[in-house]
Design a protein around this motif. Sequence first.
Motif, PDB file in Angstrom:
ATOM      1  N   ASP A  57       4.724  -4.983  -3.575  1.00 14.87           N
ATOM      2  CA  ASP A  57       4.976  -5.253  -2.470  1.00 14.87           C
ATOM      3  C   ASP A  57       4.515  -3.905  -1.709  1.00 14.87           C
ATOM      4  O   ASP A  57       5.411  -3.300  -0.908  1.00 14.87           O
ATOM      5  N   ALA A  58       3.915  -3.151  -2.369  1.00 17.90           N
ATOM      6  CA  ALA A  58       4.372  -1.316  -2.227  1.00 17.90           C
ATOM      7  C   ALA A  58       3.889  -1.844   0.125  1.00 17.90           C
ATOM      8  O   ALA A  58       3.232  -1.367   0.650  1.00 17.90           O
ATOM      9  N   PHE A  59       4.722  -0.472   0.506  1.00 17.12           N
ATOM     10  CA  PHE A  59       4.927   0.023   2.055  1.00 17.12           C
ATOM     11  C   PHE A  59       5.365  -1.672   3.083  1.00 17.12           C
ATOM     12  O   PHE A  59       5.099  -1.462   3.752  1.00 17.12           O
ATOM     13  N   VAL A  60       5.650  -2.185   2.319  1.00 14.98           N
ATOM     14  CA  VAL A  60       6.048  -3.886   2.817  1.00 14.98           C
ATOM     15  C   VAL A  60       7.467  -3.646   3.858  1.00 14.98           C
ATOM     16  O   VAL A  60       7.050  -3.590   5.332  1.00 14.98           O
ATOM     17  N   ASP A  61       8.274  -3.241   3.929  1.00 11.32           N
ATOM     18  CA  ASP A  61       9.417  -2.383   4.256  1.00 11.32           C
ATOM     19  C   ASP A  61       8.905  -1.770   5.519  1.00 11.32           C
ATOM     20  O   ASP A  61       9.104  -1.899   5.899  1.00 11.32           O
ATOM     21  N   ARG A 251      -3.266  -7.094   0.400  1.00  7.81           N
ATOM     22  CA  ARG A 251      -3.220  -5.323   1.037  1.00  7.81           C
ATOM     23  C   ARG A 251      -3.885  -4.644   1.042  1.00  7.81           C
ATOM     24  O   ARG A 251      -4.382  -3.657   1.214  1.00  7.81           O
ATOM     25  N   ALA A 252      -5.172  -5.271   1.084  1.00  9.80           N
ATOM     26  CA  ALA A 252      -6.961  -4.920   1.251  1.00  9.80           C
ATOM     27  C   ALA A 252      -6.854  -4.394   2.968  1.00  9.80           C
ATOM     28  O   ALA A 252      -7.547  -2.721   3.219  1.00  9.80           O
ATOM     29  N   ILE A 253      -5.841  -4.811   3.848  1.00 11.71           N
ATOM     30  CA  ILE A 253      -6.061  -3.915   5.348  1.00 11.71           C
ATOM     31  C   ILE A 253      -5.359  -3.247   4.891  1.00 11.71           C
ATOM     32  O   ILE A 253      -5.245  -2.830   6.844  1.00 11.71           O
TER      33      ILE A 253
END
Length: 296
Positions: A57-61, A251-253
Motif C-alpha cells: 500500500d505504497a505511500f498510504v502512511d 491507487r489510481a487517484i
Amino acid sequence: MTRFRPDPEFDPPFDVAEPTRQLAPFVFNAPHSGSVYPQALLDASVLDARGLRRSEDAFVDRLFAAVVPLGAPLMSARFPRAYLDVNREELELDPRMFEGRLPARANTRSMRVAGGLGTVPRIVADGHEIYRRRLPVEEALRRIETLYRPYHRALDLLIGRTIERFGQSVLIDCHSMPSGSLGRDEAKAEIVLGDRYGTSCAPALTETVERALQARGFTVIRNKPYAGGFITEHYGAPPIGRHALQIEINRAIYMDERTLTPLPAFADVAGRLTAVCSEVMATLELHPPGLRMAAE
C-alpha cells in the motif's frame, strides 16, 4: 522455547508517530505501507523488488501523516506485506509453503490461505508466486515472533491508552487498492469503507466518515469488495466502545500504478483526506457520548 533473531533491516519494525497530546479518541494504522525489503526476501523470491511491491500500500502512511499534528497517533509497518501480513490471524499459514510441521493451532483452511494471502503470503496481490522453494517452518515462526506479535502489542497498547483517556476508541485502518481489483459495479469508487457490514464500527460513525469524504469530492462505497480484514474484525467491538473502520483508497487517484510513484494529484488527495479526518475527529471530540449511544 526458541528465541529468534530479528531481521537487522527492521530496527524498528514499525513506526509510531504520536502527537504531543492526543486530542481525540482516534488511532490511525497503516499496516501494509512498509517498503523495506530485506535482502533475504529478494534472494528467496522469483520476483524483483518492483514485483514484490505489487502488494504494498505504497505511500498510504504519507497520505495520513497529517493526522499526527491534528492530535492522533499514526502507526505504520516498515516491513512489507509480501514478507509478513499483520492483517491476518497470527498463524494463518499454508502448509504447502513450508518444510516442517506447523503448530497445531495454525489456521490452514481459511479463504485467505487458500488464496495465497496468509500471514506469510505465498503470492503478491496480482497473483504471482513469491518464493523459489519452500521455506522452513522456523522462518515463518521467526517473522511472527519478531514482527507480528510486537506490532499487535503496540497497536493494542495505543488503543488501550485511548480507551483509558477517552472512554472509547476509533481505529482507522488505512489501505490502498489496485484500480483493477474493482468489479464493474464498483469501478468508479475512489474509496471503499469497510465496517464488516456494521459489526466493527457504529453505523453512525461510518455514515459520518462517508458524508465527510463525499463532501470533499470522493466517490465512496461500503464493504464491497473490501469489508475489512483481521484488524478491523479483531479490534472492532462497538457495544463496548471500540470501533474499527477500514478505508481503502483507489491507487489510481494518487499514484502511477505502473511506476509506483506519486502523481501530481498526491498533495490534493492527502489534503482532502486530512480535512476529512480533522472534521470527523472534531465531531467526536465535541460529542463523544453520542457515538457511545449510537453503538449501543
